[in-house]
Design a protein around this motif. Sequence first.
Motif, PDB file in Angstrom:
ATOM      1  N   GLU A 194     -11.974   6.066  -3.254  1.00  0.00           N
ATOM      2  CA  GLU A 194     -12.881   4.937  -2.613  1.00  0.00           C
ATOM      3  C   GLU A 194     -12.866   3.843  -3.431  1.00  0.00           C
ATOM      4  OE1 GLU A 194     -16.655   6.957  -2.482  1.00  0.00           O
ATOM      5  OE2 GLU A 194     -15.991   8.175  -0.704  1.00  0.00           O
ATOM      6  N   ASP A 195     -12.760   3.917  -4.698  1.00  0.00           N
ATOM      7  CA  ASP A 195     -12.753   2.668  -5.448  1.00  0.00           C
ATOM      8  C   ASP A 195     -11.391   1.973  -5.345  1.00  0.00           C
ATOM      9  OD1 ASP A 195     -15.358   3.237  -6.321  1.00  0.00           O
ATOM     10  OD2 ASP A 195     -14.597   4.090  -8.365  1.00  0.00           O
ATOM     11  N   GLU A 196     -10.246   2.843  -5.101  1.00  0.00           N
ATOM     12  CA  GLU A 196      -8.769   2.161  -5.391  1.00  0.00           C
ATOM     13  C   GLU A 196      -8.320   2.217  -3.596  1.00  0.00           C
ATOM     14  OE1 GLU A 196      -6.809   4.493  -7.925  1.00  0.00           O
ATOM     15  OE2 GLU A 196      -7.981   3.587  -9.697  1.00  0.00           O
TER      16      GLU A 196
ATOM     17  N   SER B 128       0.447   7.827 -13.097  1.00  0.00           N
ATOM     18  CA  SER B 128      -0.947   7.498 -12.390  1.00  0.00           C
ATOM     19  C   SER B 128      -0.626   6.311 -11.458  1.00  0.00           C
ATOM     20  CB  SER B 128      -1.621   6.941 -13.767  1.00  0.00           C
ATOM     21  OG  SER B 128      -1.233   5.561 -14.012  1.00  0.00           O
ATOM     22  N   SER B 129       0.436   6.002 -11.255  1.00  0.00           N
ATOM     23  CA  SER B 129       0.572   4.748 -10.248  1.00  0.00           C
ATOM     24  C   SER B 129       0.748   5.555  -8.702  1.00  0.00           C
ATOM     25  CB  SER B 129       2.098   4.133 -10.338  1.00  0.00           C
ATOM     26  OG  SER B 129       1.933   3.538 -11.837  1.00  0.00           O
TER      27      SER B 129
ATOM     28  N   ARG C 279       0.632  -1.321  -0.049  1.00  0.00           N
ATOM     29  CA  ARG C 279      -0.104  -0.118   0.010  1.00  0.00           C
ATOM     30  C   ARG C 279       0.937   1.353   0.322  1.00  0.00           C
ATOM     31  NH1 ARG C 279      -5.834  -0.104   2.355  1.00  0.00           N
ATOM     32  NH2 ARG C 279      -6.602  -2.503   2.152  1.00  0.00           N
ATOM     33  N   ASN C 280       0.319   2.250  -0.530  1.00  0.00           N
ATOM     34  CA  ASN C 280       1.000   3.600  -0.488  1.00  0.00           C
ATOM     35  C   ASN C 280       0.138   4.685   0.238  1.00  0.00           C
ATOM     36  OD1 ASN C 280       3.723   3.067  -2.310  1.00  0.00           O
ATOM     37  ND2 ASN C 280       1.691   2.035  -3.396  1.00  0.00           N
ATOM     38  N   SER C 281       0.746   5.714   0.427  1.00  0.00           N
ATOM     39  CA  SER C 281       0.193   6.937   1.118  1.00  0.00           C
ATOM     40  C   SER C 281       0.060   8.226  -0.130  1.00  0.00           C
ATOM     41  CB  SER C 281       0.643   7.274   2.508  1.00  0.00           C
ATOM     42  OG  SER C 281       0.476   6.256   3.370  1.00  0.00           O
ATOM     43  N   ILE C 282      -0.808   9.003   0.230  1.00  0.00           N
ATOM     44  CA  ILE C 282      -0.979   9.997  -0.700  1.00  0.00           C
ATOM     45  C   ILE C 282      -1.189  11.311   0.006  1.00  0.00           C
ATOM     46  CG2 ILE C 282      -2.009   8.329  -2.503  1.00  0.00           C
ATOM     47  CD1 ILE C 282      -4.610   9.878  -2.168  1.00  0.00           C
ATOM     48  N   ALA C 283      -1.087  12.483  -0.908  1.00  0.00           N
ATOM     49  CA  ALA C 283      -1.317  13.699  -0.427  1.00  0.00           C
ATOM     50  C   ALA C 283      -2.257  14.345  -1.646  1.00  0.00           C
ATOM     51  CB  ALA C 283      -0.019  14.548   0.137  1.00  0.00           C
ATOM     52  N   VAL C 284      -3.528  15.113  -0.999  1.00  0.00           N
ATOM     53  CA  VAL C 284      -4.326  15.900  -2.070  1.00  0.00           C
ATOM     54  C   VAL C 284      -3.920  17.244  -1.766  1.00  0.00           C
ATOM     55  CG1 VAL C 284      -6.411  16.312  -2.696  1.00  0.00           C
ATOM     56  CG2 VAL C 284      -5.876  13.856  -2.133  1.00  0.00           C
TER      57      VAL C 284
ATOM     58  N   TYR D 218       3.181  12.352  -9.217  1.00  0.00           N
ATOM     59  CA  TYR D 218       2.105  13.426  -8.964  1.00  0.00           C
ATOM     60  C   TYR D 218       1.083  13.049 -10.005  1.00  0.00           C
ATOM     61  CZ  TYR D 218       4.129  16.409 -12.696  1.00  0.00           C
ATOM     62  OH  TYR D 218       4.578  16.852 -13.867  1.00  0.00           O
ATOM     63  N   GLU D 219      -0.092  13.639 -10.087  1.00  0.00           N
ATOM     64  CA  GLU D 219      -1.240  13.424 -10.929  1.00  0.00           C
ATOM     65  C   GLU D 219      -2.310  14.666 -10.683  1.00  0.00           C
ATOM     66  OE1 GLU D 219      -4.512  10.210 -12.494  1.00  0.00           O
ATOM     67  OE2 GLU D 219      -2.905   9.626 -10.922  1.00  0.00           O
TER      68      GLU D 219
END
Length: 352
Positions: free
Chosen positions: A307-309, A282-283, A189-194, A293-294
Amino acid sequence: MTLDTKKNVFVKLGKFLGQFKEENCIKNEAVFGNDLFFEKFIDLIQLSQSHNGWYTPEQVYFSIQSWADALTEENLSQWLSHYDFSKVKPKKVALILAGNIPLVGFHDFLSVLITGHDVLVKTSSNDQHLLPFLANYLIALESGFENKITFVEGKLEGFDAVIATGSNNTARYFEYYFKDKPSIIRKNRNSIAVLNGNESKEELAVLGEDIFRYFGLGCRNVSKLFVPKGYSFDSFFEAIFEYQDVIHYEKYANNYDYNKAVFLMSNFKLLDNGFLTIKEDSSYGSPITSVFYEYYENLDDLQKRLEDENDQIQCIVSNNLVKNSIKFGTTQKPNLWDYADNIDTISFLSII
């Protein structure tokens, strides 16, 4: 042992750990077992990097202090107050631990013992010393733990349930091998920032903590940024500049040079500040020394995608831009009730 007895033992462990800080280790004469364990633990911390090159004293001390902060009577009581252990029948629970960051398997170890089970531990080859040392300290505090803790080097045998942590590849093996046992199998798993561009310099600076702590090797490290169309990374790069010294660590620098070269040879467009590359991708899982980034156009659409991913995501950092996000700078300071992969370990252990 009663639950209160076990809680008190782990509170005492927390007080022991609280003595060890990078800037200064101060012996508290009121702490149990210092005559046998204090100096030995300092020596082990200093030797950790020789056992695992990523386990610098700074990173090990940070992990130790995180657990010292977590193992308080208030935290343990708050965590365990939501569960009923009256019907738990002691079983033997096998743990297959990762070794990407110091003491990464301690929460599972704590959970098994606090629920009254016996623990059978197979450590990672990358982290074979810290947890056994703390186990010996627990046994010195409470002899009743001696027959409840076993470390195994070879094949795991004679267990009733298993908690295994590994990669997506090893998870497939674990799922097959342990198909007849109650289990929790953890994958990558990985963590993200928005971000939305309104973050303060202070918030972006502590986002650097979420990225660089443990050199980015943990599943709670931010490895992906979602930013709005037209976002400028200038403020981000300026805010994280205080982490520039990470490039002076040889293992990190070697990875930075290698991964940057691979990206450039593939003609990928990069942004680079001399110690971190960022790449549009996108990964979720970027190599260490790099963050993907995306761009997003609509937060509602991004929320639905996340939520889907969800099964690929460990933590989300934001200023409440999306649901279930946490504050900047907090990914590596989880509470006892912040479960890996959002799987309630205590509930699992209460019904096996």
